[in-house]
Design a protein around this motif. Structure first.
Motif, short mmCIF file in Angstrom:
data_model
loop_
_atom_site.label_atom_id
_atom_site.label_comp_id
_atom_site.label_asym_id
_atom_site.label_seq_id
_atom_site.Cartn_x
_atom_site.Cartn_y
_atom_site.Cartn_z
N GLU A 86 0.83 -1.21 0.00
CA GLU A 86 0.00 0.00 0.00
C GLU A 86 0.86 1.26 0.00
O GLU A 86 0.55 2.23 -0.68
N LEU A 87 1.94 1.24 0.75
CA LEU A 87 2.85 2.38 0.78
C LEU A 87 3.48 2.61 -0.59
O LEU A 87 3.59 3.76 -1.05
N ILE A 88 3.85 1.54 -1.26
CA ILE A 88 4.43 1.67 -2.60
C ILE A 88 3.39 2.24 -3.56
O ILE A 88 3.69 3.14 -4.36
N ARG A 93 1.31 6.68 -6.81
CA ARG A 93 0.19 7.59 -7.12
C ARG A 93 0.57 9.04 -6.86
O ARG A 93 0.26 9.93 -7.66
N THR A 94 1.25 9.29 -5.74
CA THR A 94 1.66 10.65 -5.40
C THR A 94 2.65 11.20 -6.42
O THR A 94 2.55 12.35 -6.85
N ALA A 95 3.59 10.36 -6.84
CA ALA A 95 4.58 10.80 -7.82
C ALA A 95 3.92 11.08 -9.18
O ALA A 95 4.25 12.07 -9.84
N LEU A 165 9.32 9.87 -9.64
CA LEU A 165 8.55 8.74 -10.19
C LEU A 165 9.46 7.59 -10.57
O LEU A 165 9.16 6.42 -10.30
N GLN A 166 10.59 7.90 -11.17
CA GLN A 166 11.55 6.84 -11.51
C GLN A 166 12.08 6.17 -10.26
O GLN A 166 12.30 4.97 -10.24
N ARG A 167 12.27 6.93 -9.18
CA ARG A 167 12.76 6.36 -7.94
C ARG A 167 11.75 5.39 -7.33
O ARG A 167 12.10 4.28 -6.97
N VAL A 168 10.49 5.81 -7.26
CA VAL A 168 9.50 4.93 -6.64
C VAL A 168 9.17 3.73 -7.52
O VAL A 168 8.78 2.69 -7.01
#
Length: 192
Positions: A86-88, A93-95, A165-168
């Motif tokens: 869920e955290l991922i 989504r945030t990114a 976004l690339q990081r997550v």
């Protein structure tokens, strides 16, 4: 997976056990140790045995307690895994939302810069014909500079959100085609 395997082991320890046992035995006979060893080496006195050993725990409290602990550990790990997933999802989504917002801000600030340029041009034309002062022209130039700074800041924020976004997604290295070698290949390359 490891906790699940441990739980299965603990569950099996609660069950009865049926073991097959077998053996081979050599014996030596004699009135002294030397003679007994000699007769042992000859192999004349040997024997076989085989059997089944059945174990049934009557009140196997320890095994049941260990099994319940293993079940609880598996359940806790599953909850932790769901929380992590869920955290991922939330981070992705945030990114993505930040990326979309910054893309829209770039468009808005670009339109703002064009509007400020048009205002400055009209103010310069008014100054040329004598209807405006240099102070008013300088104010419009300042507004244009502020709009340009905001536009550049929105481009920087867009780049930052793309990197986030690339990081997550953990795709930064593959997006830029960065490859890494394992230690053995690096050691061979370092040798002359």
């Amino acid at each position: 997976d490891i906790l699940q395997i441990d739980r299965n082991i603990k569950e099996n320890q609660k069950l009865p056990a049926l073991n097959a046992v077998g053996g081979y035995q050599l014996s030596g006979l004699g009135d002294s140790a030397g003679k007994a060893i000699d007769s042992l080496e000859s192999g004349n006195y040997h024997g076989w045995n085989a059997g089944l050993n059945f174990l049934y725990p009557l009140q196997n409290r320890q095994a049941r307690a260990r099994y319940e602990q293993a079940v609880q550990s598996v359940a806790q790990q599953q909850v932790h895994l769901r929380d992590l997933e869920e955290l991922i999802r939330l981070e992705v989504r945030t990114a993505v939302r930040a990326l979309e917002t910054n893309r829209r801000l770039i468009s808005a600030f670009d339109a703002n810069v064009k509007a400020e340029e048009a205002k400055l041009d009209s103010q310069i034309k008014r100054y040329d014909v004598g209807f405006a002062t240099i102070f008013e022209v300088l104010n419009f130039q300042e507004d244009l500079a502020t709009a340009q700074v905001s536009y550049l800041q929105s481009i920087i924020n867009f780049s930052k959100s793309l990197i986030e976004l690339q990081r997550v997604k953990a795709s930064f290295l593959t997006d830029y085609r960065v490859e890494y070698l394992d230690n053995t290949v690096q050691q061979r390359a370092a040798q002359p």
